[in-house]
Each structure stands twice: as C-alpha cells, then as structure tokens.
Scaffold this active site. Structure first.
Site, PDB file in Angstrom:
ATOM      1  N   SER A 142       0.918  -1.093  -0.082  1.00 32.28           N
ATOM      2  CA  SER A 142      -0.242   0.561   0.046  1.00 32.28           C
ATOM      3  C   SER A 142       0.802   0.897  -0.281  1.00 32.28           C
ATOM      4  O   SER A 142       1.889   1.354  -0.881  1.00 32.28           O
ATOM      5  CB  SER A 142      -0.660   0.171   1.064  1.00 32.28           C
ATOM      6  N   ASP A 351       3.921  23.876  -1.161  1.00 33.83           N
ATOM      7  CA  ASP A 351       5.763  24.287  -1.130  1.00 33.83           C
ATOM      8  C   ASP A 351       6.321  22.171  -0.900  1.00 33.83           C
ATOM      9  O   ASP A 351       7.399  22.019  -0.864  1.00 33.83           O
ATOM     10  CB  ASP A 351       6.056  25.123  -0.878  1.00 33.83           C
ATOM     11  N   HIS A 404      -6.895  -5.107  -1.044  1.00 32.12           N
ATOM     12  CA  HIS A 404      -5.885  -4.701  -1.018  1.00 32.12           C
ATOM     13  C   HIS A 404      -5.393  -4.911   0.470  1.00 32.12           C
ATOM     14  O   HIS A 404      -3.936  -4.364   0.330  1.00 32.12           O
ATOM     15  CB  HIS A 404      -6.811  -2.820  -0.788  1.00 32.12           C
TER      16      HIS A 404
END
Length: 425
Positions: A142, A351, A404
């Site tokens: 994951s 940023d 998953h």
C-alpha cells in the site's frame, strides 16, 4: 542495548538509530528510528540478502510477528528481513496528540512536514549505510509501495529488487484525480455490500437516524455522529471486511426498558475502528502523499460534493465512505482536536517537494514486480496502470482474487508469486 529474542524458530534483533529530523539540516533536531531484524534461527550466521518491509498507511508501524507465517515465512526462505517502523510510528519517535502537546500549532506543522515518503526513504538509506549493507530488496505494501516508487526514483543503486503489493501510486496529477476515482470504487463496494446483505441498508438507516435524533457517546465521551459511522466503510476494501461489518450491524441495537439503544459493545467497536485517534499521521498527512508542489486543500472533502449520495439525510439511502479524511474529523475526534490548526496549515501547504522522478522510472533497471488488485478500493487500478506504463523493467501480476489487504490475507501465496516473477525478469 540491543534486544535479542527467539520465537517459533525465528531470531529477532532490535536496532535503534538516531537520524536527522530534516536531512537538509542534519545539525538540528534528531529523532529515533527503530527497526526489527528477523531471520530464521538456523540461518542466523548465513550471509543472506536483506529485504526491508515498508508498511502501509501512512502512520502505522511495521508488523509485530508472533509466528513464522504469512508473507514473512515466504520472505525468510531467501532473505534476512528488516521490519522498519517508519518515522512517527511504533518505536520511531511516535507521533500522537500526546507527543506533540509541547509544540505550538506552527511548530507541529513544521515538524510533521518531515514525515512523508521522502524522509522515510532517507531513513532507510541511513540504516542501510549504518549496517554496512551494499544493496537490499524492498517490499512495499500500500503506502509502502508509494515509498518504494520514491526509492526507485532517487536511490535505485541501493536496490536489488522491489516487490509491490497494492501500492502503485499516480506519479503526476492532483489528489482530486485520486479521490474522483476512489469515490466511484467506494460506491461500487457499497452497492456490493448492500446487495449481498439485503437487511444491512435498513440497519444502517436505523443507526444513522438514531444518531441524528440522539446524543450518543462513545466510550471515550466523544459524540458519535453519522459522519463517523460512515468512516467505518474503510473496511469494505478489505478481504472479509464486509461480512465482519454485517455481523456487527446485526447486533448494534439492544432493548433497554422497551426502547432501542445502541449497545456498548457496538459503540466500543466503533471507537476501536477510529485508528486516527492513535495514529494521527494517517489523518493529518494522508492527502499529502499525493502532493508535489501543490496543496491538497482538503481534496476528499471538496470532491465529495460531486457525490451527494454520501451526504446522508433521513429518507435517503445510506452510503459508507472509504479511506478519505475530512477536516471535520479534527472537530469531532477527541485525539485529533489538538492538531486541528496544524492539519489546516498542512492542507494549505503548496511547496511540497517532488516524490517521484518520471524520467528515472522510465529508465529504471531495478527488477520491479507488483501485485495489482483490479477491485482495489484504496489504490485505483486505472491510475496504477498509468504509472506502470511509464515504469521500465517491471512485471505486473493483475488479479481480482484479493482485496487491498491481500498481503495480510494470503501473503505467502502473493509473495511467492512475486518472487518467482522477479527471478524470471
């Protein structure tokens, strides 16, 4: 002092490292990073290659094995394994509302900005050099796969192989693209759940209406809301999660003096499901794992407005959400409340540094093998395929057999398959 112990034919050794919080200013604040070495007892003195396990999340520690089983058993047939507690988790300078309580919101924001994949990988490189290891393999589950793609982008010379399971991220684009894709998959999982368990829709509606009409408290005193109940849908993306949810729903109400109430056991289970309380990195930095030179600005919350089905109101069908995080969580969840300002500042941060080098991945020479799950609710299949198309020297095993959490359910099978694929690359 190094801790050494044995269990189930395995030898465990602890390692602690003091690393810079900010690798661009290594003379300033330091943190501790912990890792647990695991090897079969009869291989203790063998010169084995190393495999580093990168945990999913973000914000969760590496596994604490209690037996020689699953993917670990398969890995130990060939490797000496290092279970890395990523910075901020487990025994690696853990982050919580408690450990951040001595910092102002601005200090929390600055501190937390150093806990993304780039610094996790820098920690791994620090450890590799400290242990005098020339190269090693990595296994990323994951979010651990996201870390692996960063590793392949910036430190490929340190790697022999990369095994990825359910963890191929989009390397370009805004987080909004991710949530538009995953909201659709969450809706599909909801439809599958309510189709499989016809009574569940009414049970969920009854619970949601009860929460709207009553001041219901979790065992920690926190008011339990419909929005929190919807978060439970994260389990729909895990193998066997839907059945476990149905059993809990089926016993949610009890009779008290002739009136229905939500049982303590149900409410306690709902609190236990809120791992954000104990592992706040997941809530605070989850969206930032997609951010490069741009802000998330609470992407999941904004994109949710495009899917009004998730905004429950009486008389409408009920839908669970998935792994998305929302700003209201920092108002409602007790252990997140002290981190609200920092979370807002991080959501507005624009940023963030680059996480991937697309050109390096195009020219990649490290053997990469990956299990990609077609029905993955957490990591979108189509977006994963786009990344794979730009990743050289990679082989993908596409399957709809697992969800998953396949590595946790059938880790020995999955890792065995990937190791065989890598041998043939």
């Amino acid at each position: 002092m190094q801790e050494v112990y044995k269990s189930d034919g395995l030898l465990f050794k602890s390692h602690c490292f003091t690393v810079p919080l900010n690798y661009n200013d290594s003379h300033q604040e330091k943190i501790t990073v912990y890792a647990r070495e695991v090897v079969k007892q009869d291989h203790e003195h063998n010169d084995l290659p190393w495999l580093v396990y990168l945990q999913g999340g973000p914000g969760f520690p590496s596994p604490r094995p209690t037996s020689n089983s699953g993917w670990l058993k398969q890995a130990l047939t060939k490797y000496r394994v290092l279970l890395l507690d990523q910075r901020g988790t487990g025994k690696s300078s853990p982050i919580s509302h408690q450990t951040l309580s001595d910092k102002t919101s601005e200090q929390q924001t600055e501190y937390l900005s150093y806990f993304r994949a780039n610094n996790i990988v820098k920690d791994a490189e620090f450890i590799r050099e400290a242990l005098n290891i020339k190269q090693w393999a990595i296994l990323g589950q994951s979010f651990g796969g996201f870390c692996a793609l960063h590793y392949l982008s910036y430190y490929p010379e340190s790697l022999t192989r990369a095994y990825l399971t359910g963890g191929i991220p989009p390397i370009t684009g805004h987080a909004d693209n991710v949530y538009r894709a995953t909201y659709k998959r969450v809706l599909a999982k909801n439809n599958g759940f309510f189709s499989r368990f016809p009574n569940a829709q009414q049970q969920c509606v009854d619970i949601a209406n009860f929460l709207l009409d009553n001041d219901v408290r979790l065992p920690n005193g926190q008011r339990f809301t419909v929005e929190q109940f919807q978060l439970w849908g994260i389990n729909l993306g895990r193998g066997g999660g839907d059945l476990a949810m149905y059993y809990i729903l089926d016993e949610a109400f009890i009779d008290v003096g002739g009136k229905p109430e939500l049982s303590y056991s149900f409410l306690n289970q709902m609190l236990l499901e809120q791992s954000y309380q104990t592992n706040p990195i997941y809530a605070i930095l989850h969206e930032s794992i997609y951010c490069q030179h741009e802000a998330s600005n609470w992407s999941a919350q904004r994109v949710r407005s495009e899917y009004p089905q998730f905004n429950y109101a009486k008389g409408e069908d009920f839908f669970f959400t998935g792994e998305m995080v929302y700003p209201w969580m920092f108002d409602q969840l007790h252990c997140l409340q002290p981190l609200k300002v920092a979370a807002e500042l991080l959501a507005a941060k624009d940023d963030w540094s680059s996480l991937y080098d697309a050109q390096q991945l195009v020219n990649n020479t490290v053997p990469v093998v990956a299990a990609v799950y077609v029905d993955d609710m957490y990591v979108d299949y189509d977006l994963s395929c786009q990344t794979v198309a730009g990743l050289k020297h990679a082989k993908v095993w596409v399957t709809n057999e697992y969800e998953h959490n396949g590595l946790g359910v059938a880790g020995d099978v999955i890792l065995s398959k990937l190791m065989t694929l890598a041998d043939n690359l």
